[in-house]
Design an enzyme around this catalytic site. Structure first.
Site, short mmCIF file in Angstrom:
data_model
loop_
_atom_site.label_atom_id
_atom_site.label_comp_id
_atom_site.label_asym_id
_atom_site.label_seq_id
_atom_site.Cartn_x
_atom_site.Cartn_y
_atom_site.Cartn_z
N SER A 64 37.73 41.43 38.79
CA SER A 64 37.88 42.26 37.51
C SER A 64 39.13 42.44 37.30
CB SER A 64 37.09 43.11 37.23
OG SER A 64 35.71 42.68 36.87
N LYS A 67 41.46 41.03 34.85
CA LYS A 67 41.21 41.26 33.24
C LYS A 67 42.41 41.93 32.55
CE LYS A 67 36.22 41.66 33.89
NZ LYS A 67 35.10 42.33 34.12
N TYR A 191 36.87 31.72 33.42
CA TYR A 191 36.78 32.90 33.70
C TYR A 191 36.49 33.25 35.03
CZ TYR A 191 34.44 37.66 34.33
OH TYR A 191 34.17 38.68 34.94
N TYR A 243 35.37 51.36 34.34
CA TYR A 243 33.60 51.06 33.99
C TYR A 243 33.16 52.63 33.48
CZ TYR A 243 34.49 46.44 35.83
OH TYR A 243 34.95 45.35 36.34
N VAL A 261 35.07 43.77 41.71
CA VAL A 261 33.87 43.93 42.75
C VAL A 261 34.12 43.09 44.17
CG1 VAL A 261 31.88 43.99 41.19
CG2 VAL A 261 32.90 41.78 41.79
N1 GLN Z 1 33.55 37.83 38.59
C1 GLN Z 1 32.95 39.17 38.50
C2 GLN Z 1 31.92 38.90 37.41
O1 GLN Z 1 31.86 38.46 36.51
C3 GLN Z 1 33.69 40.19 38.13
C4 GLN Z 1 33.29 41.45 37.85
C5 GLN Z 1 33.91 42.79 38.30
O2 GLN Z 1 34.93 42.73 39.30
N2 GLN Z 1 33.70 43.98 38.12
O3 GLN Z 1 30.69 39.36 37.71
#
Ligand code: GLN
Length: 419
Positions: A64, A67, A191, A243, A261
């Site tokens: 993420s 993003k 993605y 988050y 994550v």
């Molecule tokens: N690739 C992960 C997902 O889409 C990214 C989520 C994250 O890093 N919080 O679930």
């Protein structure tokens, strides 16, 4: 002498090395294999100096933390209004993989949660691109932020694709509202590739430094996105990047940030530093346990909290005193430091104290480091008004911090030696 910064970073890692718990993300099977003891921190300055400690050159997938960069690319290409019509900017108050859509518009609440990020991915590159071409566009963009060619970790990509049903359903859901462009499965594939791009902690710090440097990569010197895009991206990172812990994070740490994550955290302090941390164990909202600790330490020790700014205006007017200029009595107003709104306001106040009359005023900027747009407008307006009061104005400005106005009164320019 050796700079103390790397020693300091080593010390921070030693102190944040304990077993504070947390779990690896196991919904992506490959991430559940990551060695739990990996730990790294890196800082990069806006002029490209990189400091690091621990496993800062070990690669992991960006997840993420991609993003904000993809949001930046979409904003740069389409403009704020267009992107905003597809993805909002409000914190969701929900987990990162929830169906967080605004009830009225049907837009994802923000680009930092999965449903918003899948949508943002679909906005990069022209709508005619196929999934591979769009991903290549994204990969090239992230590489420009990093200043090196980044590649996908195919094992993590394959692993996440096997378990990406939730993201697939989010993509179908957001297509029903018209926010997502193109084929939902293609966008989830692109993605997921985006999330599987491999970076090091040092890369993250450099990518952060590109944002901290108003969109220009410090090493390549290339502008990746405009300063206004950076402002938008950092704003959304501030409110939504961590988050459901975003409120606690911004009050305790005070650095715009984005977690992934895989266990990474990207931090950006505008104008000052890009930060990367890596440690795979996550807390209940999906942020790296030790990464949060490290960032907290850095913020406390180095005074990096965004809201901790100290007033600087009281030192801007360094001195006001008499001077003889070509045999005439004059007043010299000597400024120093950086001149933005609050500093320029101090200068305006000082100028209002000058007696009216024909005595020349010398505005000495030889100790001024920088004047921003607002500072420039205000200083030039002050010069214009002093002139209307009957003063001749001379400016000493060896660094060209205050260029002349395009039209209207132009003060005399003097070198320091002429005083
Ligand atoms: N690739 C992960 C997902 O889409 C990214 C989520 C994250 O890093 N919080 O679930």
């Amino acid at each position: 002498m050796r700079t103390p910064v790397p020693d300091y970073l080593e010390q921070v890692l030693t102190e944040c090395h304990g077993d504070e718990g947390g779990e690896r993300a196991d919904y992506i099977p490959e991430l559940a294999q990551a060695p739990l003891d990996r730990l790294a921190v890196a800082l990069c300055t806006p002029d490209g100096t990189l400091y690091s400690a621990g496993d800062a050159d070990v690669e992991f997938t960006i997840q993420s933390a991609s993003k904000p960069f993809v949001y930046a690319l979409a904003l740069e290409e389409r403009g704020w209004k267009d992107v905003y019509s597809h993805v909002g900017t409000e914190p969701s108050g929900e987990a990162f993989n929830e169906i967080s859509l605004e009830p009225e518009s049907g837009r994802p609440r923000n680009p930092m949660i999965n449903i918003g990020a899948i949508t943002t991915h679909s906005l990069v590159g022209s709508p005619e691109l196929d999934a591979d071409e769009r991903f290549e566009h994204v990969r090239a963009g992230l590489s420009a932020f990093a200043g090196r060619e980044l590649a996908v970790d195919e094992a993590v990509f394959a692993s996440e694709m096997e378990t990406a049903d939730r993201n697939r359903s989010l993509a179908y859901m957001v297509r029903t509202t018209g926010a997502l462009i193109g084929d939902p499965l293609d966008q989830v594939e692109g993605y997921t590739r985006q999330c599987s791009i491999a970076v090091t902690t040092a890369d993250l710090a450099m990518m952060g430094a590109t944002l901290a440097n108003a969109g220009v990569n410090p090493i390549s010197g290339k502008r990746v996105v405009s300063p206004l895009v950076v402002r938008q991206v950092l704003s959304v990172m501030t409110t939504c990047g961590m988050y459901d812990a975003a409120g606690d994070w911004i009050s305790a740490v005070g650095i715009p940030a984005k977690s992934g994550v895989s266990g990474c955290i990207l931090g950006v302090l505008p104008g000052q530093v890009g930060i990367g941390t890596f440690s795979p164990a996550l807390d209940s909202v999906g942020n790296s346990v030790r990464g949060v600790q490290i960032c907290q330490r850095l913020s406390d020790d180095m005074g990096l909290h965004l809201m901790g700014a100290v007033p600087s205006g009281q030192h801007t007017v360094r001195d006001i005193g008499p001077l003889t200029l070509d045999g005439r009595e004059a007043t010299r107003v000597q400024l120093q430091g950086v001149v933005r709104f609050s500093e320029a306001e101090r200068v305006m106040r000082a100028l209002t104290e000058l007696p009216e009359g024909p005595d020349p005023v010398v505005l000495d900027l030889s100790r001024v480091a920088q004047v921003d747009q607002v500072g420039r407008r205000m200083l030039l307006e002050g010069v214009r008004r002093l002139h209307l009061d009957g003063h001749d104005i001379a400016i000493v400005d060896p660094e060209d911090a205050l260029p002349d106005p395009d039209e209207g009164y132009r003060p005399t320019r003097l070198s320091l030696g002429e005083l």
